[in-house]
Scaffold this motif. Structure first.
Motif, mmCIF file in Angstrom:
data_model
loop_
_atom_site.group_PDB
_atom_site.id
_atom_site.type_symbol
_atom_site.label_atom_id
_atom_site.label_comp_id
_atom_site.label_asym_id
_atom_site.label_seq_id
_atom_site.Cartn_x
_atom_site.Cartn_y
_atom_site.Cartn_z
ATOM 1 N N LEU A 277 0.838 -1.201 0.000
ATOM 2 C CA LEU A 277 0.000 0.000 0.000
ATOM 3 C C LEU A 277 0.874 1.252 0.000
ATOM 4 C CD1 LEU A 277 -2.804 -0.828 2.580
ATOM 5 C CD2 LEU A 277 -2.829 -1.111 0.121
ATOM 6 N N ILE A 278 0.355 2.294 -0.618
ATOM 7 C CA ILE A 278 1.016 3.603 -0.562
ATOM 8 C C ILE A 278 0.062 4.541 0.164
ATOM 9 C CG2 ILE A 278 2.051 5.468 -1.896
ATOM 10 C CD1 ILE A 278 2.443 3.481 -4.146
ATOM 11 N N ARG A 279 0.407 4.875 1.389
ATOM 12 C CA ARG A 279 -0.534 5.656 2.203
ATOM 13 C C ARG A 279 -0.421 7.134 1.920
ATOM 14 N NH1 ARG A 279 -1.379 2.796 7.662
ATOM 15 N NH2 ARG A 279 -0.882 0.652 7.160
ATOM 16 N N ALA A 280 -0.686 7.508 0.683
ATOM 17 C CA ALA A 280 -0.517 8.907 0.318
ATOM 18 C C ALA A 280 -1.844 9.594 0.043
ATOM 19 C CB ALA A 280 0.382 9.010 -0.907
ATOM 20 N N GLY A 281 -2.911 8.858 0.027
ATOM 21 C CA GLY A 281 -4.177 9.458 -0.379
ATOM 22 C C GLY A 281 -4.923 10.099 0.761
ATOM 23 N N GLU A 282 -6.248 10.131 0.626
ATOM 24 C CA GLU A 282 -7.083 10.811 1.598
ATOM 25 C C GLU A 282 -7.521 9.894 2.731
ATOM 26 O OE1 GLU A 282 -10.184 14.421 0.831
ATOM 27 O OE2 GLU A 282 -10.423 12.580 -0.260
ATOM 28 N N PHE A 283 -7.459 8.578 2.500
ATOM 29 C CA PHE A 283 -7.887 7.636 3.543
ATOM 30 C C PHE A 283 -6.985 7.776 4.763
ATOM 31 C CE2 PHE A 283 -9.685 4.280 0.402
ATOM 32 C CZ PHE A 283 -10.688 5.158 0.091
ATOM 33 N N ASP A 284 -7.586 7.780 5.960
ATOM 34 C CA ASP A 284 -6.750 7.861 7.153
ATOM 35 C C ASP A 284 -6.347 6.452 7.593
ATOM 36 O OD1 ASP A 284 -9.122 6.964 8.032
ATOM 37 O OD2 ASP A 284 -9.585 8.652 9.335
ATOM 38 N N ASP A 285 -5.491 6.397 8.615
ATOM 39 C CA ASP A 285 -4.948 5.107 9.038
ATOM 40 C C ASP A 285 -6.034 4.144 9.483
ATOM 41 O OD1 ASP A 285 -2.434 5.682 8.401
ATOM 42 O OD2 ASP A 285 -1.731 6.142 10.425
ATOM 43 N N ARG A 286 -7.088 4.715 10.101
ATOM 44 C CA ARG A 286 -8.146 3.852 10.620
ATOM 45 C C ARG A 286 -8.839 3.113 9.485
ATOM 46 N NH1 ARG A 286 -12.797 6.218 13.064
ATOM 47 N NH2 ARG A 286 -13.831 4.211 13.037
ATOM 48 N N ARG A 287 -9.135 3.839 8.408
ATOM 49 C CA ARG A 287 -9.830 3.202 7.301
ATOM 50 C C ARG A 287 -8.929 2.166 6.625
ATOM 51 N NH1 ARG A 287 -14.450 4.592 4.965
ATOM 52 N NH2 ARG A 287 -14.370 6.751 5.603
ATOM 53 N N ILE A 288 -7.643 2.502 6.515
ATOM 54 C CA ILE A 288 -6.715 1.557 5.900
ATOM 55 C C ILE A 288 -6.643 0.286 6.735
ATOM 56 C CG2 ILE A 288 -4.286 1.191 5.329
ATOM 57 C CD1 ILE A 288 -4.527 3.414 3.653
ATOM 58 N N ARG A 289 -6.628 0.456 8.064
ATOM 59 C CA ARG A 289 -6.562 -0.731 8.920
ATOM 60 C C ARG A 289 -7.815 -1.583 8.745
ATOM 61 N NH1 ARG A 289 -4.889 1.836 13.185
ATOM 62 N NH2 ARG A 289 -6.879 1.842 14.242
ATOM 63 N N ARG A 290 -8.949 -0.908 8.662
ATOM 64 C CA ARG A 290 -10.194 -1.660 8.476
ATOM 65 C C ARG A 290 -10.194 -2.364 7.128
ATOM 66 N NH1 ARG A 290 -14.597 2.452 9.051
ATOM 67 N NH2 ARG A 290 -15.989 0.779 8.401
ATOM 68 N N LEU A 291 -9.624 -1.683 6.110
ATOM 69 C CA LEU A 291 -9.526 -2.311 4.791
ATOM 70 C C LEU A 291 -8.681 -3.566 4.865
ATOM 71 C CD1 LEU A 291 -8.955 0.506 2.145
ATOM 72 C CD2 LEU A 291 -10.763 -1.180 2.167
ATOM 73 N N LEU A 292 -7.572 -3.464 5.607
ATOM 74 C CA LEU A 292 -6.653 -4.603 5.700
ATOM 75 C C LEU A 292 -7.287 -5.762 6.463
ATOM 76 C CD1 LEU A 292 -3.307 -2.767 6.402
ATOM 77 C CD2 LEU A 292 -3.810 -4.212 4.450
#
Lengths: 83, 348
Positions: B125-140
């Motif tokens: 993943l490249i965490r450069a967009g608008e999604f915050d860490d919480r959403r990324i964690r939920r995605l994962l």
């Protein structure tokens, strides 16, 4: 309120029109120049802070560039002494 | 970090310009091409990638270390830009950086589809967009594609993904889902742009990017000769193609090349098109579109110094640097010669 405004207008006119007074015009000139300088410094200042955040060595340059528009106010101040 | 209030281009542009000065130039690339992966990692450690190399150095090694450090640095830089910018400027930059959200969503969907582990997906993943860490964690944490769609319910990808999911369930291929994500990104990119001359230029730039993407896709389809409907891959918003012209031209490479050669992009892409006709090399064409976009961005950045354009020009240049270093590292790993690798780089 309206009567008061009328009274004020009469008072201004009877004392010879404050706003047409040369020193009032000079004060206005200094004030407007200061406003312009402030607006210019707003942009330069935020750019300078941005540059400083990246590189501390730019502090002196940033400071000089930020206060440069201040010269407008000093020049406008000359008007005060001329009139 | 919000879309309300007035914008602060001066601050952001000053920081971005300073960062731009730290990007690698010709000289550095020439050195990098002659290094082994370990030396490249050490070289990066001594430049702006220091923090990432140090943080990841204990867990990864060799080319992987370089790759993850590049991604992490890219994410950090772009996240920073979004943090600093306010008001209309934030909106304009976020539009462009949402492409990393789209990338992340597609990566997660593909990862879930192929049954990759959470760690494997996370490292891509490249965490450069608008999604915050919480959403990324939920995605994962999502263990099925249905769950991924659910996590994204309240974002702009929610409804289109829901529709595409029905299609996915029927056919069991990921194309509808990936197309839905891409389409949302491109629709949002050009939607409701505010007025003003710099913004017009920005819009022209975005349209050029869409055009180039369409042209590359069409060329790939035309050359592969596969029986795929080109209209499926068409991206709205560009100026060069309409859905119909693209569908018609994608059947014949020569006609397509001619069409592009007669368009407004002839100056930038002319040499690459000639090469495409002679050597049949699509890579040269893709590099030419990248270089043309970079040059275009650079020019815009100097024409309107206090607007969104220098920021976009930096974002492009940074992405390009990351891709160049990755190409060098991967090329070295595969044992390519320095000259071969150099021909893979896009340097302006």
């Amino acid at each position: 309120m309206l009567e008061a405004t009328n009274a004020l207008g009469n008072a201004v006119l009877s004392t010879g029109g404050t706003l047409t007074d040369p020193s009032a015009a000079a004060a206005l000139a200094v004030g407007l120049a200061a406003l312009g300088a402030g607006y210019a410094e707003r942009g330069i200042g935020s750019a300078a802070v941005g540059a400083m955040a990246e590189d501390d060595d730019l502090f002196v340059n940033g400071l000089i560039l930020t206060v440069l528009p201040e010269t407008i106010v000093i020049l406008a101040l000359v008007v005060v002494f001329i009139v | 970090m919000s879309a309300a209030g007035s914008s602060n281009p001066e601050f952001v542009v000053a920081r971005v310009r300073a960062r731009r000065g730290q990007l690698y130039g010709d000289e550095e690339y020439r050195k990098l091409v002659r290094m082994t992966p370990a030396e490249i990692a050490r070289f990066m450690e001594e430049s702006s990638y220091e923090a990432e190399i140090n943080a990841l150095g204990s867990r990864h090694g060799g080319v992987d270390l370089i790759e993850y450090a590049l991604n992490a640095n890219l994410a950090k830089q772009f996240e920073g830009i979004l943090d600093w910018s306010e008001g209309a400027l934030y909106d304009l930059i976020a539009r462009y950086l949402r492409k990393f959200d789209a990338w992340n969503v597609k990566t997660v969907i593909r990862g879930v589809y192929t049954g990759a582990s959470q760690g494997e997906i996370e490292s891509d993943l490249i965490r450069a967009g608008e999604f915050d860490d919480r959403r990324i964690r939920r995605l994962l944490e999502a263990d099925s594609i249905d769950a991924v769609v659910e996590v994204l319910e309240d974002t702009i990808y929610g409804d289109p993904l829901r529709d595409a999911y029905a299609e996915y369930e029927e056919s069991d291929v990921l194309v509808p889902l990936e197309n839905a994500v891409d389409r949302v990104f491109y629709e949002r990119l050009l939607e409701n742009l505010p007025g003003g001359e710099p913004i017009r230029q920005y819009e022209a730039f975005l349209k050029a990017e869409v055009d180039f993407r369409n042209a590359t896709n069409a060329l790939r389809l035309a050359r592969s000769g596969a029986e795929i409907d080109p209209a499926e891959y068409f991206i709205e918003g560009g100026e060069l193609f309409t859905r119909d012209t693209l569908a018609r031209l994608a059947r014949n490479v020569d006609e397509l090349v001619e069409y592009i050669a007669e368009s407004g992009y002839a100056d930038q892409l002319g040499p690459a098109l000639r090469e495409l006709e002679e050597a049949n090399s699509l890579i040269a064409f893709e590099h030419a579109t990248d270089a043309a976009l970079l040059a275009y961005g650079d020019r815009l950045g100097t024409v309107h110094p206090v607007s969104v354009t220098p920021v976009i020009s930096y974002i492009l240049a940074k992405e390009r640097e990351v891709e160049n270093i990755r190409a060098i590292a991967r090329g070295k790993e595969a044992g390519l010669s320095a000259d071969d690798i150099e021909s893979e780089l896009v340097i302006t």
